[in-house]
Motif scaffolding. Structure first.
Motif, PDB file in Angstrom:
ATOM      1  N   ALA A 309       0.818  -1.212   0.000  1.00 23.93           N
ATOM      2  CA  ALA A 309       0.000   0.000   0.000  1.00 23.93           C
ATOM      3  C   ALA A 309       0.851   1.260   0.000  1.00 23.93           C
ATOM      4  O   ALA A 309       0.380   2.336  -0.390  1.00 23.93           O
ATOM      5  CB  ALA A 309      -0.938   0.002   1.206  1.00 23.93           C
ATOM      6  N   ALA A 310       2.129   1.142   0.429  1.00 24.27           N
ATOM      7  CA  ALA A 310       3.015   2.307   0.475  1.00 24.27           C
ATOM      8  C   ALA A 310       3.633   2.601  -0.890  1.00 24.27           C
ATOM      9  O   ALA A 310       4.266   3.647  -1.066  1.00 24.27           O
ATOM     10  CB  ALA A 310       4.114   2.081   1.509  1.00 24.27           C
ATOM     11  N   MET A 311       3.458   1.699  -1.849  1.00 20.30           N
ATOM     12  CA  MET A 311       4.072   1.860  -3.171  1.00 20.30           C
ATOM     13  C   MET A 311       3.098   2.475  -4.160  1.00 20.30           C
ATOM     14  O   MET A 311       1.884   2.436  -3.973  1.00 20.30           O
ATOM     15  CB  MET A 311       4.511   0.490  -3.711  1.00 20.30           C
ATOM     16  N   ARG A 312       3.643   3.021  -5.227  1.00 20.40           N
ATOM     17  CA  ARG A 312       2.806   3.463  -6.330  1.00 20.40           C
ATOM     18  C   ARG A 312       2.061   2.273  -6.916  1.00 20.40           C
ATOM     19  O   ARG A 312       2.569   1.147  -6.914  1.00 20.40           O
ATOM     20  CB  ARG A 312       3.681   4.097  -7.419  1.00 20.40           C
ATOM     21  N   PRO A 313       0.869   2.472  -7.425  1.00 21.78           N
ATOM     22  CA  PRO A 313       0.101   1.360  -8.006  1.00 21.78           C
ATOM     23  C   PRO A 313       0.815   0.685  -9.172  1.00 21.78           C
ATOM     24  O   PRO A 313       0.565  -0.499  -9.444  1.00 21.78           O
ATOM     25  CB  PRO A 313      -1.199   2.023  -8.469  1.00 21.78           C
ATOM     26  N   ASP A 314       1.688   1.419  -9.857  1.00 18.71           N
ATOM     27  CA  ASP A 314       2.381   0.842 -11.008  1.00 18.71           C
ATOM     28  C   ASP A 314       3.821   0.439 -10.685  1.00 18.71           C
ATOM     29  O   ASP A 314       4.628   0.225 -11.592  1.00 18.71           O
ATOM     30  CB  ASP A 314       2.362   1.815 -12.184  1.00 18.71           C
ATOM     31  N   ALA A 315       4.160   0.305  -9.402  1.00 17.13           N
ATOM     32  CA  ALA A 315       5.508  -0.117  -9.009  1.00 17.13           C
ATOM     33  C   ALA A 315       5.736  -1.580  -9.375  1.00 17.13           C
ATOM     34  O   ALA A 315       4.850  -2.423  -9.223  1.00 17.13           O
ATOM     35  CB  ALA A 315       5.708   0.088  -7.512  1.00 17.13           C
ATOM     36  N   HIS A 316       6.929  -1.878  -9.824  1.00 14.86           N
ATOM     37  CA  HIS A 316       7.247  -3.222 -10.294  1.00 14.86           C
ATOM     38  C   HIS A 316       7.035  -4.264  -9.197  1.00 14.86           C
ATOM     39  O   HIS A 316       6.411  -5.313  -9.444  1.00 14.86           O
ATOM     40  CB  HIS A 316       8.690  -3.254 -10.795  1.00 14.86           C
ATOM     41  N   VAL A 317       7.563  -4.026  -8.015  1.00 17.31           N
ATOM     42  CA  VAL A 317       7.444  -4.999  -6.923  1.00 17.31           C
ATOM     43  C   VAL A 317       5.983  -5.247  -6.573  1.00 17.31           C
ATOM     44  O   VAL A 317       5.572  -6.397  -6.351  1.00 17.31           O
ATOM     45  CB  VAL A 317       8.222  -4.513  -5.684  1.00 17.31           C
ATOM     46  N   ARG A 376       5.309   0.523 -14.648  1.00 16.03           N
ATOM     47  CA  ARG A 376       5.972   1.738 -15.098  1.00 16.03           C
ATOM     48  C   ARG A 376       7.338   1.439 -15.711  1.00 16.03           C
ATOM     49  O   ARG A 376       7.846   2.194 -16.556  1.00 16.03           O
ATOM     50  CB  ARG A 376       6.134   2.701 -13.915  1.00 16.03           C
ATOM     51  N   LEU A 377       7.913   0.301 -15.329  1.00 17.02           N
ATOM     52  CA  LEU A 377       9.218  -0.081 -15.856  1.00 17.02           C
ATOM     53  C   LEU A 377       9.182  -0.333 -17.362  1.00 17.02           C
ATOM     54  O   LEU A 377      10.222  -0.290 -18.032  1.00 17.02           O
ATOM     55  CB  LEU A 377       9.707  -1.346 -15.126  1.00 17.02           C
ATOM     56  N   ASN A 378       8.004  -0.557 -17.917  1.00 12.21           N
ATOM     57  CA  ASN A 378       7.886  -0.836 -19.353  1.00 12.21           C
ATOM     58  C   ASN A 378       8.401   0.306 -20.224  1.00 12.21           C
ATOM     59  O   ASN A 378       8.715   0.087 -21.401  1.00 12.21           O
ATOM     60  CB  ASN A 378       6.427  -1.132 -19.710  1.00 12.21           C
ATOM     61  N   GLU A 379       8.500   1.498 -19.678  1.00 12.97           N
ATOM     62  CA  GLU A 379       9.048   2.621 -20.434  1.00 12.97           C
ATOM     63  C   GLU A 379      10.529   2.423 -20.745  1.00 12.97           C
ATOM     64  O   GLU A 379      11.068   3.078 -21.646  1.00 12.97           O
ATOM     65  CB  GLU A 379       8.866   3.923 -19.655  1.00 12.97           C
ATOM     66  N   TYR A 380      11.177   1.523 -20.000  1.00 10.83           N
ATOM     67  CA  TYR A 380      12.622   1.376 -20.102  1.00 10.83           C
ATOM     68  C   TYR A 380      13.049  -0.011 -20.575  1.00 10.83           C
ATOM     69  O   TYR A 380      14.248  -0.291 -20.622  1.00 10.83           O
ATOM     70  CB  TYR A 380      13.261   1.652 -18.734  1.00 10.83           C
ATOM     71  N   ILE A 381      12.116  -0.875 -20.927  1.00 11.80           N
ATOM     72  CA  ILE A 381      12.454  -2.235 -21.347  1.00 11.80           C
ATOM     73  C   ILE A 381      11.588  -2.654 -22.532  1.00 11.80           C
ATOM     74  O   ILE A 381      10.542  -2.057 -22.789  1.00 11.80           O
ATOM     75  CB  ILE A 381      12.254  -3.267 -20.207  1.00 11.80           C
ATOM     76  N   LYS A 382      12.037  -3.675 -23.246  1.00  6.85           N
ATOM     77  CA  LYS A 382      11.187  -4.303 -24.250  1.00  6.85           C
ATOM     78  C   LYS A 382      11.542  -5.781 -24.349  1.00  6.85           C
ATOM     79  O   LYS A 382      12.723  -6.160 -24.316  1.00  6.85           O
ATOM     80  CB  LYS A 382      11.303  -3.613 -25.608  1.00  6.85           C
ATOM     81  N   HIS A 383      10.521  -6.618 -24.441  1.00  7.11           N
ATOM     82  CA  HIS A 383      10.693  -8.063 -24.541  1.00  7.11           C
ATOM     83  C   HIS A 383      10.885  -8.428 -26.013  1.00  7.11           C
ATOM     84  O   HIS A 383      10.012  -8.156 -26.838  1.00  7.11           O
ATOM     85  CB  HIS A 383       9.470  -8.783 -23.978  1.00  7.11           C
TER      86      HIS A 383
END
Length: 408
Positions: A309-317, A376-383
């Motif tokens: 709950a302390a993290m952003r909703p789009d946080a990877h973890v 949100r990490l998707n801005e910096y990676i691609k599969h």
């Protein structure tokens, strides 16, 4: 004397114990269990025989050579012969020996050697070899269509992925992990040599710097974004969790896979140039952990309880956490990679993701779908690459071979 015996010397000491056992199986159990390193360190071998294949819960080694093959023969008997030959070679290689009985220099000068020779004098270096069967192996060529496990389903298309078909999929895969890259490369090279005319390399990947710990004795490593990776990974000490989440069971619907596991690979390129210009605060918010200690948001230490709950909703973890996916866990053992540059001055670098599980449909797929949609990490990676494979149970003894129960 430094306590190490060369591959060649150890082979010479044990040559009298080599005996044929079934088609192509040439290494006896006593031979492959003889240690080749007296120092007990990273040079020492892991056992080859056992209920499960080595290279899954084995403490993750430092280096990887992963290869996917296409089977080019359409003869079932030739495929079985190959698996028997590969098993015999793997039993030898993982114990620090040469791939064939005659070795690199022991045969006729007029014949091609039984081993390519670049690992002569090197110890076992913790080498493990793990095989998997891809969905495409279960077509009509070998009479296996009815034996394809339901869990070996083709992965769905995930939002945002940019897969390259030429570096995805495959009939067979072999994962070679070791503490010495030359030992891992040597093993794959020799299996490829043995398979000439029966298989061809579809794609391969070198990796370094493991990105997950698979034992509590190992510290958590870092990925190329500088963050600790796999803090809450399943560990070999988690016996109950492994039984529930990792190992396939007879009641799952494919009896031949009992004691095996399902492997998913993903090559994830990191846009490191953009990431490196992102503020520390933003990086930490994206992951949901501190970059230094690896503590979750609002905590001080790496292994403190996670407060989602302390993290952003789009946080990877937060998005990857088991509680977000019905308790689904993955056993990760991925590696960093750098494949040079892309010709535009940008590094072709990232994570070669490897994860084992009991059923990708209920584990990897929902986790990845959640990440693909909102991370949100998707801005910096691609599969860019993907594969799914059924990794059969371990080889019990010298009369057994990889995948025997599938072909019985």
């Amino acid at each position: 004397m430094n306590g190490r015996l060369s591959r060649r010397k150890v082979f010479g000491l044990g040559a009298a114990g080599v005996a044929a056992a079934g088609a192509g199986v040439i290494a006896s159990r006593s031979l492959v269990e003889e240690p080749v390193a007296a120092d007990g360190g990273t040079a020492a071998p892991f056992p080859f025989y056992g209920e499960h294949q080595a290279g899954i819960v084995t403490p993750a080694q430092d280096r990887l050579h992963f290869v996917a093959f296409d089977v080019v023969t359409d003869k079932r008997a030739e495929l079985v012969d190959l698996l028997q030959e590969w098993t015999a070679a793997a039993a030898r290689l993982t114990q620090g020996r040469e791939a064939g009985a005659l070795g690199a220099v022991g045969g006729s000068p007029e014949a091609a050697p039984d081993d390519t020779g670049e690992a002569l004098g090197l110890p076992a270096s913790g080498l493990t070899l793990t095989i998997g069967f891809g969905p495409s192996l279960f077509d009509r060529r070998f009479g296996l269509a009815e034996r394809r496990p339901a869990a070996l389903a083709d992965l769905p298309k995930f939002p945002g992925e940019q897969l390259v078909p030429e570096i995805s999929g495959g009939d067979l895969c072999v994962q070679a992990c070791a503490h010495d890259p030359q030992v891992a490369v040597h093993a794959i090279r020799n299996l490829t040599r043995i398979g000439f005319g029966k298989v061809s390399v579809r794609w391969s990947q070198l990796g370094f710097g493991r990105t997950s710990s698979t034992s509590r004795a190992q510290v958590t490593p870092r990925n190329l974004m500088g963050f600790k990776d796999g803090t809450n990974n399943m560990k070999l000490e988690d016996a109950a969790l492994l039984r529930d989440q990792l190992w396939a069971r007879a009641e799952d619907g494919a009896g031949w896979m009992t004691g095996g596991s399902y492997l998913v690979t993903r090559k994830i390129r990191m846009i490191v140039e953009t990431w490196d210009r992102t503020s520390l605060r933003e990086q930490e918010e994206i992951f949901g952990r501190s970059k230094g200690e690896g503590a979750p948001v609002g905590r001080k230490n790496e292994f403190d309880p996670v407060d989602l709950a302390a993290m952003r909703p789009d946080a990877h973890v937060r998005l990857a956490h088991p509680s977000s996916h019905g308790g689904a866990h993955l056993l990760r053992r991925g590696y960093n990679y750098v494949d040079g540059s892309d010709g535009l001055g940008r590094l072709d670098a990232g994570l070669f993701f490897i994860a084992y599980q009991r059923d990708p449909r209920t584990q990897f797929v929902p986790v990845q779908m959640g990440l693909a949609r909102a991370d949100r990490l998707n801005e910096y990676i691609k599969h860019v690459s993907s594969g799914v494979f059924a990794c059969p149970p371990g080889v019990r003894d010298a009369g057994d071979y990889w995948g025997r129960a599938l072909f019985s």
